[in-house]
Design a protein around this motif. Structure first.
Motif, PDB file in Angstrom:
ATOM      1  N   MET A   1       4.647  13.085  -0.049  1.00 17.48           N
ATOM      2  CA  MET A   1       3.820  12.095   0.865  1.00 17.48           C
ATOM      3  C   MET A   1       3.415  12.776   2.296  1.00 17.48           C
TER       4      MET A   1
ATOM      5  N   ASN B   1       0.731  -1.201   0.006  1.00 22.13           N
ATOM      6  CA  ASN B   1      -0.074   0.116  -0.001  1.00 22.13           C
ATOM      7  C   ASN B   1       0.831   1.278  -0.001  1.00 22.13           C
ATOM      8  N   ARG B   2       1.887   1.212   0.678  1.00 23.88           N
ATOM      9  CA  ARG B   2       2.768   2.399   0.774  1.00 23.88           C
ATOM     10  C   ARG B   2       3.359   2.784  -0.513  1.00 23.88           C
TER      11      ARG B   2
ATOM     12  N   ALA C   1       0.511   4.171  -2.583  1.00 25.15           N
ATOM     13  CA  ALA C   1       0.342   5.569  -2.362  1.00 25.15           C
ATOM     14  C   ALA C   1       1.474   6.539  -2.802  1.00 25.15           C
TER      15      ALA C   1
ATOM     16  N   ILE D   1      -2.717   6.483   4.234  1.00 18.48           N
ATOM     17  CA  ILE D   1      -1.895   5.824   3.260  1.00 18.48           C
ATOM     18  C   ILE D   1      -2.855   4.785   2.464  1.00 18.48           C
ATOM     19  N   ASP D   2      -3.436   3.990   3.086  1.00 22.75           N
ATOM     20  CA  ASP D   2      -4.516   3.054   2.527  1.00 22.75           C
ATOM     21  C   ASP D   2      -5.489   3.522   1.604  1.00 22.75           C
ATOM     22  N   GLU D   3      -5.969   4.981   2.102  1.00 21.15           N
ATOM     23  CA  GLU D   3      -6.812   5.548   1.119  1.00 21.15           C
ATOM     24  C   GLU D   3      -6.217   5.874  -0.296  1.00 21.15           C
ATOM     25  N   LEU D   4      -5.008   6.310  -0.253  1.00 22.34           N
ATOM     26  CA  LEU D   4      -4.189   6.782  -1.328  1.00 22.34           C
ATOM     27  C   LEU D   4      -3.857   5.644  -2.317  1.00 22.34           C
ATOM     28  N   ALA D   5      -3.520   4.396  -1.270  1.00 18.39           N
ATOM     29  CA  ALA D   5      -3.324   3.208  -2.076  1.00 18.39           C
ATOM     30  C   ALA D   5      -4.640   3.002  -2.923  1.00 18.39           C
TER      31      ALA D   5
ATOM     32  N   TRP E   1      -5.112  12.609   4.524  1.00 18.81           N
ATOM     33  CA  TRP E   1      -5.154  11.286   3.947  1.00 18.81           C
ATOM     34  C   TRP E   1      -4.780  10.049   4.535  1.00 18.81           C
TER      35      TRP E   1
END
Lengths: 260, 181
Positions: free
Chosen positions: B85, A105-106, A109, B95-99, B93
């Protein structure tokens, strides 16, 4: 073009269903951006040709025209599909899928942030909003006065008569089973005239509270299997039928519009 | 346009219109700019772009569904070179939402811009709990990053304005899945 042997009524109905299915398939393919080459053009056109040769009503001709239009939309979509696949932007969806699954996920992102340029904007207070705020402030009662409405003493003596509670919709004159039977009777009467009734026709009343109540009761009847609900992709509408046609229970959300 | 001074005056007016959010959506439509700045509004925006460039900002034109001319398009000011970031995190935000946003936009773009929401949810549920996927997608739709039309998902107006989709796909191809950075 020589006319072929006339079809029986049952065959015509089956052919009509096939054409309706084809229309729904074409629309879904274009709307969802699925592979348009999955639709066999030659076979579809042959099907339409035999359908139009046996067309017996104006509705059939309209249906044929609609199917031809949707097929042409699929051809247009095929053109777009080829152009897209040969463009620089094209990446195989399966490849993207596998990347998404395999990547942390990182990293995902971080990739997004590196090609993300957020919008710059300023929230401001406009003159109408300011007027509204001043008006609200002037009408606002002092805090002491507002809180007294919810004081313990006033809550203790709050009582409602049966009529008042009924007017507020907190109590019904009839029991739930009676109300349910009433709507079931109403629906079955409509169904005795025609095989299926449009969902919005049953719940479509002026009064918003009544509309929500009907939708609630109808969902109860459908869930318990006392009446059925089907979706017709060719008209993009839900229809209430005499009994449930599906053995597979599933949840459906239907919008009943905005209340006021 | 009469003079440089006139151009500057119009650019100032355009900048105010672009920055001040008066509706739910930020930015202004081309026809609104035309009405306020004049018919040469695209030239004024070019000039404005040159000025705000030094501040790391950029005027962007976004077409929504069915729009074909600049008059119909939405004009917005965006950050020019992206953000860090840490800045995204401090803007609220996760990190999971951005992913999820990255995966959704890349997957939708690879499918010619629209897919069934069930397919998207099925992909995302491989990595995230379904309640989180549902809640995040709802939030992304509300913000305009994604657009839901019945069962179909598309990239929304904000997604088109803020995310460089071709760069996203390119990075997806090039990325090293093993490295955690």
């Amino acid at each position: 073009m020589g006319r072929s042997k006339p079809m029986s009524k049952r065959k015509i109905a089956a052919a009509r269903r096939e054409v309706e299915k084809l229309i729904a398939q074409c629309r879904l393919t274009v709307k969802r951006g699925a592979d348009p080459f999955q639709i066999d053009m030659k076979e579809s056109l042959d099907k339409l040709r035999s359908f139009i040769e046996s067309a017996s009503s104006l509705d059939d001709i309209r249906l044929d025209g609609e199917a031809l239009y949707d097929l042409s939309a699929v051809v247009e979509s095929q053109d777009r599909w080829v152009r897209f696949r040969s463009s620089r932007l094209f990446v195989d969806p399966l490849f993207v899928e596998s990347r998404v699954k395999a990547t942390s996920n990182r990293i995902l992102a971080r990739i997004l942030v590196s090609c993300w340029t957020p919008i710059a904007s300023i929230d401001t207070l406009t003159q109408p909003a300011l007027d509204l705020a001043i008006d609200y402030w002037n009408r606002l009662k002092p805090l002491k006065g507002r809180w007294s409405r919810f004081s313990r003493s006033s809550m203790e003596y709050l009582s409602l008569s049966f009529d008042e509670a009924s007017k507020l919709g907190l109590l019904y004159d009839k029991g739930f089973d009676d109300i349910l039977s009433d709507i079931e009777y109403h629906v079955k009467q409509l169904l005795s005239v025609k095989g299926r009734v449009e969902y919005s026709e049953i719940i479509g009343v002026e009064n918003w509270v009544e509309r929500v109540t009907r939708a609630y009761l109808l969902s109860f009847l459908i869930s318990s299997g006392r009446i059925g609900l089907i979706y017709d992709p060719s008209t993009d509408k839900f229809y209430v039928t005499a009994c449930s046609g599906s053995d597979q229970p599933r949840s459906i959300a239907i919008s009943i519009g905005m209340g006021g | 346009m009469k003079s440089r001074r006139d151009l500057e005056e119009r650019a100032r007016r355009a900048l105010q219109l672009l920055l001040l959010q008066r509706h739910r959506k930020p930015g202004v439509k081309g026809w609104e700019l035309k009405r306020s700045v004049g018919k040469n509004y695209l030239r004024v925006l070019e000039y404005l772009n040159e000025i705000i460039d030094s501040y790391g900002l950029h005027v962007r034109m976004v077409y929504e569904e069915g729009e074909t001319t600049p008059d119909q398009a939405r004009f917005l000011i965006t950050v020019k070179d992206g953000i860090r970031m840490s800045e995204a995190i401090s803007a609220g935000w996760r990190i999971d939402e951005l992913a999820i946003l990255a995966a959704s936009v890349a997957y939708i773009a690879s499918r010619q811009g629209s897919i069934s929401s069930r397919e998207l949810i099925r992909l995302l549920e491989v990595k995230f709990p379904s309640w989180f996927v549902e809640a995040t997608l709802r939030r992304l739709v509300r913000y305009g990053y994604l657009e839901r039309d019945g069962d179909t998902m598309r990239i929304g107006w904000r997604g088109k304005a803020e995310i460089d989709v071709s760069k996203l796909l390119e990075l997806m191809i090039k990325m090293d899945v093993e490295s955690e950075g």
